[in-house]
Design an enzyme around this catalytic site. Structure first.
Site, mmCIF file in Angstrom:
data_model
loop_
_atom_site.group_PDB
_atom_site.id
_atom_site.type_symbol
_atom_site.label_atom_id
_atom_site.label_comp_id
_atom_site.label_asym_id
_atom_site.label_seq_id
_atom_site.Cartn_x
_atom_site.Cartn_y
_atom_site.Cartn_z
ATOM 1 N N HIS A 265 5.780 4.280 12.591
ATOM 2 C CA HIS A 265 5.977 4.344 11.355
ATOM 3 C C HIS A 265 7.001 5.384 10.811
ATOM 4 O O HIS A 265 6.791 6.442 10.990
ATOM 5 C CB HIS A 265 4.600 4.665 10.526
ATOM 6 C CG HIS A 265 4.664 4.453 9.031
ATOM 7 N ND1 HIS A 265 3.897 3.407 8.287
ATOM 8 C CD2 HIS A 265 5.139 5.276 8.255
ATOM 9 C CE1 HIS A 265 4.267 3.602 6.908
ATOM 10 N NE2 HIS A 265 4.860 4.832 6.867
ATOM 11 N N ARG B 203 0.762 -1.248 0.049
ATOM 12 C CA ARG B 203 -0.029 -0.007 0.141
ATOM 13 C C ARG B 203 0.920 1.262 -0.204
ATOM 14 O O ARG B 203 0.927 1.892 -0.982
ATOM 15 C CB ARG B 203 -0.729 -0.008 1.042
ATOM 16 C CG ARG B 203 -1.961 1.001 1.174
ATOM 17 C CD ARG B 203 -1.916 2.529 1.302
ATOM 18 N NE ARG B 203 -1.264 2.712 2.581
ATOM 19 C CZ ARG B 203 -0.976 3.848 2.898
ATOM 20 N NH1 ARG B 203 -0.833 4.836 2.240
ATOM 21 N NH2 ARG B 203 -0.259 3.939 4.128
ATOM 22 N N ASP B 204 1.682 1.407 1.069
ATOM 23 C CA ASP B 204 2.281 2.783 1.233
ATOM 24 C C ASP B 204 3.559 2.893 0.137
ATOM 25 O O ASP B 204 3.957 3.911 -0.405
ATOM 26 C CB ASP B 204 2.800 2.843 2.557
ATOM 27 C CG ASP B 204 3.385 4.266 3.119
ATOM 28 O OD1 ASP B 204 3.260 5.115 2.285
ATOM 29 O OD2 ASP B 204 4.127 4.351 4.043
ATOM 30 N N ASN C 156 10.300 5.201 3.179
ATOM 31 C CA ASN C 156 9.761 4.252 3.921
ATOM 32 C C ASN C 156 11.021 3.406 4.248
ATOM 33 O O ASN C 156 11.892 3.340 3.638
ATOM 34 C CB ASN C 156 8.772 3.198 3.382
ATOM 35 C CG ASN C 156 7.437 3.703 3.437
ATOM 36 O OD1 ASN C 156 6.960 4.283 4.286
ATOM 37 N ND2 ASN C 156 6.398 3.614 2.254
ATOM 38 N N CYS D 136 8.406 8.562 0.190
ATOM 39 C CA CYS D 136 9.117 9.896 0.151
ATOM 40 C C CYS D 136 8.388 10.877 -0.608
ATOM 41 O O CYS D 136 8.198 10.790 -1.707
ATOM 42 C CB CYS D 136 10.289 9.704 -0.413
ATOM 43 S SG CYS D 136 11.234 11.362 -0.039
ATOM 44 N N HIS E 103 10.243 6.967 8.864
ATOM 45 C CA HIS E 103 10.743 7.148 7.489
ATOM 46 C C HIS E 103 12.288 7.654 7.498
ATOM 47 O O HIS E 103 12.693 7.658 8.446
ATOM 48 C CB HIS E 103 9.896 8.273 6.771
ATOM 49 C CG HIS E 103 8.734 7.870 6.208
ATOM 50 N ND1 HIS E 103 8.009 8.739 5.410
ATOM 51 C CD2 HIS E 103 7.821 6.886 6.411
ATOM 52 C CE1 HIS E 103 6.805 7.777 5.014
ATOM 53 N NE2 HIS E 103 6.625 6.937 5.606
HETATM 54 ZN ZN ZN Z 1 5.131 5.352 5.140
#
Ligand code: ZN
Length: 307
Positions: free
Chosen positions: A211, A19-20, A253, A244, A213
């Site tokens: 979560h 997804r992300d 990520n 990003c 980054h």
């Molecule tokens: Zn993310």
């Protein structure tokens, strides 16, 4: 090893690449490719995978086939296949599609929330309450992700008091799990520890997922900082794809196989099969037609190099 700080013995990783990661790629994978990737990821020992999101297809075409992905998914026992919902309609669709858990997003800063969803935080909280009702009525867990906790690109520093107040509101709405997102990669190790410790003080028994980054390169340092204050649940993305907002191809990520490699070297169990994860990252490179940002597939697994 005398004198080293005590670290958790086990960490749980939620895979967010499908997804992300994929929603930030120019290439739109076919449903068949997504299913192949999900199947391979499910065979690595992952127990939580973010499958897709129920947004309007015209807004995020990469996620347009999420209902079909859920319909055709070969589910592995013990794996939680979650989805993102941006509104009540999305939550309803996620539940109907068979998502095991539904995640909703809220920004910790007013400006980021407005820029993201064109609503004030208060308006978003009303929407979250309605989504929560739909998800809970279906008997599914609803998880909340609080974005820009460690810094907002418009407002800079985000007050911890505000973050904790929003946590309280989300928990009162029935959020089962809270995730703090470092959406634009502004966290640094001491800030991570300050935020986690403030959260712990206010909510001693509430689990917290991070979560993180790596847009400014601090991702794995932030993981170590979080481990040192007892966090054991993290999100990451296979191959390090996505997340990003600044530059395509730049790290955003955290990379699942890089994170797993570091944890295994530190003697922290993940339950994950690292070589199998690396195969997934290579498969993803072939599907996307370009290299992924992850480093371990380029450098190799240390233990393999040294026998
Ligand atoms: Zn993310």
């Amino acid at each position: 090893m005398i004198g080293l700080p005590e670290l958790p013995q086990r960490v749980s990783i939620r895979e967010v690449g499908p997804r992300d990661g994929l929603q930030n790629e120019d290439v739109i994978l076919s449903t068949a490719d997504k299913l192949r990737l999900l199947d391979a990821l499910g065979a690595t020992g992952l127990t939580q995978i973010e499958v897709g999101s129920f947004v309007k297809p015209q807004n995020v075409p990469q996620m347009a086939d999420t209902p079909e992905v859920f319909a055709r998914l070969q589910r592995r026992p013990g794996v939680i296949y979650s989805a993102i919902a941006p509104n009540v309609v999305g939550a309803q669709r996620a539940v109907e599609a068979g998502a095991d858990a539904v995640m909703v997003f809220l920004s910790a800063s007013e400006s980021h929330n407005r820029s993201n969803v064109n609503m004030s935080v208060e308006q978003s909280l009303v929407a979250v309450a309605n989504m929560a009702a739909v998800v809970r009525e279906a008997g599914k867990p609803f998880d909340a992700v609080l974005s820009v906790v460690f810094g907002c690109p418009f407002e800079g520093h985000v007050a911890i008091e505000r973050v904790l107040e929003l946590c309280e509101r989300l928990l009162n709405l029935g959020a089962g799990q809270l995730t703090f997102g470092d959406t634009t990669g502004m966290a640094y190790p001491t800030l991570v520890q300050q935020v986690v410790l403030a959260f712990r003080q206010r909510f001693p028994r509430q689990p917290l997922r991070l979560h993180l980054h790596s847009a400014r390169g601090a991702g794995l340092a932030n993981i170590l900082a979080a481990l040192q204050v007892g966090i054991t649940e993290f999100d990451s993305s296979i191959g390090g794809i996505g997340g990003c907002p600044f530059a395509p191809g730049a790290p955003g990520n955290l990379c699942t196989e890089d994170l797993t490699h570091m944890l295994h070297e530190m003697g922290i169990a993940t339950g994950l099969d690292l070589p199998a994860l690396m195969e997934c990252a290579r498969m993803l490179e072939t599907m996307l037609g370009h290299e992924v940002p992850g480093q371990t597939i380029k450098a190799g697994i240390c233990k393999h190099l040294t026998g």
